[in-house]
Design a protein around this motif. Structure first.
Motif, mmCIF file in Angstrom:
data_model
loop_
_atom_site.group_PDB
_atom_site.id
_atom_site.type_symbol
_atom_site.label_atom_id
_atom_site.label_comp_id
_atom_site.label_asym_id
_atom_site.label_seq_id
_atom_site.Cartn_x
_atom_site.Cartn_y
_atom_site.Cartn_z
ATOM 1 N N PHE A 1 -109.297 10.136 6.823
ATOM 2 C CA PHE A 1 -110.474 10.810 6.287
ATOM 3 C C PHE A 1 -110.107 12.238 5.927
ATOM 4 C CE2 PHE A 1 -110.580 10.654 10.948
ATOM 5 C CZ PHE A 1 -110.541 12.008 11.276
ATOM 6 N N ASP A 2 -110.968 12.862 5.152
ATOM 7 C CA ASP A 2 -110.762 14.252 4.775
ATOM 8 C C ASP A 2 -111.025 15.130 5.999
ATOM 9 O OD1 ASP A 2 -111.738 16.997 3.864
ATOM 10 O OD2 ASP A 2 -111.047 16.170 1.965
ATOM 11 N N LEU A 3 -109.991 15.802 6.486
ATOM 12 C CA LEU A 3 -110.100 16.561 7.727
ATOM 13 C C LEU A 3 -111.082 17.714 7.619
ATOM 14 C CD1 LEU A 3 -106.327 16.663 8.731
ATOM 15 C CD2 LEU A 3 -108.103 15.200 9.693
ATOM 16 N N ASN A 4 -111.043 18.430 6.517
ATOM 17 C CA ASN A 4 -111.940 19.567 6.340
ATOM 18 C C ASN A 4 -113.395 19.117 6.248
ATOM 19 O OD1 ASN A 4 -110.059 21.903 6.158
ATOM 20 N ND2 ASN A 4 -109.282 20.773 4.398
ATOM 21 N N GLN A 5 -113.615 18.045 5.527
ATOM 22 C CA GLN A 5 -114.973 17.521 5.398
ATOM 23 C C GLN A 5 -115.499 17.037 6.746
ATOM 24 O OE1 GLN A 5 -115.579 13.764 3.211
ATOM 25 N NE2 GLN A 5 -117.144 14.837 2.029
ATOM 26 N N MET A 6 -114.651 16.331 7.501
ATOM 27 C CA MET A 6 -115.072 15.847 8.806
ATOM 28 C C MET A 6 -115.319 17.017 9.758
ATOM 29 S SD MET A 6 -115.883 13.273 10.715
ATOM 30 C CE MET A 6 -115.149 11.756 10.095
ATOM 31 N N TYR A 7 -114.466 18.036 9.679
ATOM 32 C CA TYR A 7 -114.696 19.216 10.520
ATOM 33 C C TYR A 7 -116.081 19.796 10.261
ATOM 34 C CZ TYR A 7 -114.994 23.994 11.927
ATOM 35 O OH TYR A 7 -115.475 25.152 12.459
ATOM 36 N N ASP A 8 -116.446 19.963 9.008
ATOM 37 C CA ASP A 8 -117.748 20.543 8.660
ATOM 38 C C ASP A 8 -118.895 19.709 9.228
ATOM 39 O OD1 ASP A 8 -116.534 22.625 7.298
ATOM 40 O OD2 ASP A 8 -116.725 21.663 5.333
ATOM 41 N N ILE A 9 -118.773 18.402 9.120
ATOM 42 C CA ILE A 9 -119.812 17.496 9.637
ATOM 43 C C ILE A 9 -119.944 17.649 11.153
ATOM 44 C CG2 ILE A 9 -120.375 15.054 10.032
ATOM 45 C CD1 ILE A 9 -119.024 14.531 7.263
ATOM 46 N N LEU A 10 -118.806 17.686 11.824
ATOM 47 C CA LEU A 10 -118.819 17.752 13.285
ATOM 48 C C LEU A 10 -119.266 19.121 13.789
ATOM 49 C CD1 LEU A 10 -115.563 15.744 14.051
ATOM 50 C CD2 LEU A 10 -117.927 14.940 14.042
ATOM 51 N N ARG A 11 -118.924 20.172 13.056
ATOM 52 C CA ARG A 11 -119.375 21.502 13.459
ATOM 53 C C ARG A 11 -120.901 21.579 13.375
ATOM 54 N NH1 ARG A 11 -117.661 26.526 15.968
ATOM 55 N NH2 ARG A 11 -119.795 26.991 16.553
ATOM 56 N N ARG A 12 -121.466 21.054 12.324
ATOM 57 C CA ARG A 12 -122.928 21.046 12.195
ATOM 58 C C ARG A 12 -123.568 20.241 13.326
ATOM 59 N NH1 ARG A 12 -121.691 20.575 6.598
ATOM 60 N NH2 ARG A 12 -121.987 18.312 6.670
ATOM 61 N N GLU A 13 -122.958 19.114 13.654
ATOM 62 C CA GLU A 13 -123.498 18.267 14.722
ATOM 63 C C GLU A 13 -123.500 18.994 16.064
ATOM 64 O OE1 GLU A 13 -125.101 14.577 16.145
ATOM 65 O OE2 GLU A 13 -124.798 15.375 14.122
ATOM 66 N N VAL A 14 -122.397 19.669 16.384
ATOM 67 C CA VAL A 14 -122.317 20.404 17.641
ATOM 68 C C VAL A 14 -123.306 21.559 17.668
ATOM 69 C CG1 VAL A 14 -120.835 21.841 19.096
ATOM 70 C CG2 VAL A 14 -119.935 19.733 18.103
ATOM 71 N N ASP A 15 -123.410 22.291 16.571
ATOM 72 C CA ASP A 15 -124.347 23.412 16.510
ATOM 73 C C ASP A 15 -125.780 22.945 16.721
ATOM 74 O OD1 ASP A 15 -122.306 25.218 16.126
ATOM 75 O OD2 ASP A 15 -122.552 25.328 13.944
ATOM 76 N N LEU A 16 -126.136 21.805 16.133
ATOM 77 C CA LEU A 16 -127.472 21.251 16.333
ATOM 78 C C LEU A 16 -127.682 20.860 17.792
ATOM 79 C CD1 LEU A 16 -127.847 19.015 13.146
ATOM 80 C CD2 LEU A 16 -129.222 21.034 13.707
ATOM 81 N N HIS A 17 -126.655 20.283 18.396
ATOM 82 C CA HIS A 17 -126.730 19.885 19.802
ATOM 83 C C HIS A 17 -126.921 21.099 20.709
ATOM 84 C CE1 HIS A 17 -125.763 17.574 23.446
ATOM 85 N NE2 HIS A 17 -125.017 18.610 23.787
#
Length: 282
Positions: A263-279
């Motif tokens: 998968f695209d590492l940068n794209q996945m990083y962005d998705i996961l960062r948003r998820e953690v911030d929401l959490h």
């Protein structure tokens, strides 16, 4: 179905399940990632049970298990062997139930060092770099910096760890300073703090008393968030990178390895960062 977990003690604060489960969802993977309390000295028994179970794909490892797992693995990645620490165990896809271990912490630190450059601090052989701490996480940072900078300074609370630190470098020169000289670390171009939350007050006091302050602070510890050390650093109008960035970065190769997906590492990083911030905002 993929079954995986992060192991360590204490473990209830871990954000790894948030990260991995969100990645599984994004990749369309049927999987479950858990957090399991495993104390020092209990890992061998846990792996025996996991092998007998036969349903596990792999594990993330946090303190105090990163050193213990080295002696239990069927194979050890050269980087993990060199630094004496591994944070990732992967079971073979065949029926052998053998497992290999590696350090994705080293990848994570390489990632956040690039981020430090992206926010305005070029890291080169002319840079002054200080690593605060001498444990498993610090050794991964030192390994990632080896050869990138000419000299790495380590501020250590533990004299008995000096030999292990020395093994992490083959290209850069290394100097080890006592904890009493902590304040000097904050004048470097890059400061990486790997010490536990119990040192927070000392770190903040040392920052305030530092003869000069400069550079980017990477705080590898993400709980509690936001950590007072990083908050204090930012009051000086200096940039900082939190431990969540490091946690997500080191998880990326684990996610790929456990799922078998590219998968695209940068794209996945962005998705996961948003998820953690929401959490964390809940």
């Amino acid at each position: 179905m993929i079954r995986a977990a992060v192991l360590g003690s204490p473990i209830s604060h871990s954000l790894s399940p948030v990260i991995h489960n969100r990645a599984y969802k994004e990749l369309g993977i049927d999987g479950r990632f858990e957090a399991i309390e495993v104390k020092k000295g209990e890992l061998a028994e846990f792996f025996t049970r996991a092998k007998n179970d036969g349903n596990w794909r792999g594990f993330s490892l946090t303190m105090p298990l990163k050193e213990e797992v080295i002696g239990l693995a069927d194979s050890v990645d050269p980087a993990a062997r060199q630094i004496g620490s591994a944070n990732y165990a992967l079971f073979a896809s065949d029926s052998s139930q053998k497992f290999s271990v590696s350090s994705t912490d080293t990848y994570g630190f390489s990632w956040v060092v690039k981020k430090a450059e992206a926010i305005g601090k070029n890291i080169s052989t002319d840079s002054k770099v200080s690593v605060i701490g001498a444990g498993a996480t610090a050794r991964a940072a030192i390994y990632a910096l080896d050869g990138l900078v000419a000299e790495i300074e380590v501020i250590s609370r533990s004299a008995h760890r000096e030999n292990a630190i020395q093994h992490c470098v083959t290209k850069s020169s290394l100097s080890i300073r006592p904890w009493a000289e902590l304040a000097t670390a904050f004048s470097c171009d890059l400061i990486i703090n790997t010490t536990p939350k119990e040192t927070t007050d000392e770190l903040v006091a040392a920052m305030k008393s530092a003869p000069a302050r400069a550079g980017v602070l990477i705080d590898a510890i993400y709980a509690p968030a936001p950590r007072a050390t990083l908050a204090q650093w930012r009051t000086f109008d200096l940039p900082g990178i939190d431990g969540v960035d490091l946690l997500i970065a080191q998880a990326l190769p684990q996610i790929s390895g456990m799922t078998g997906k590219d998968f695209d590492l940068n794209q996945m990083y962005d998705i996961l960062r948003r998820e953690v911030d929401l959490h964390l905002a809940k």
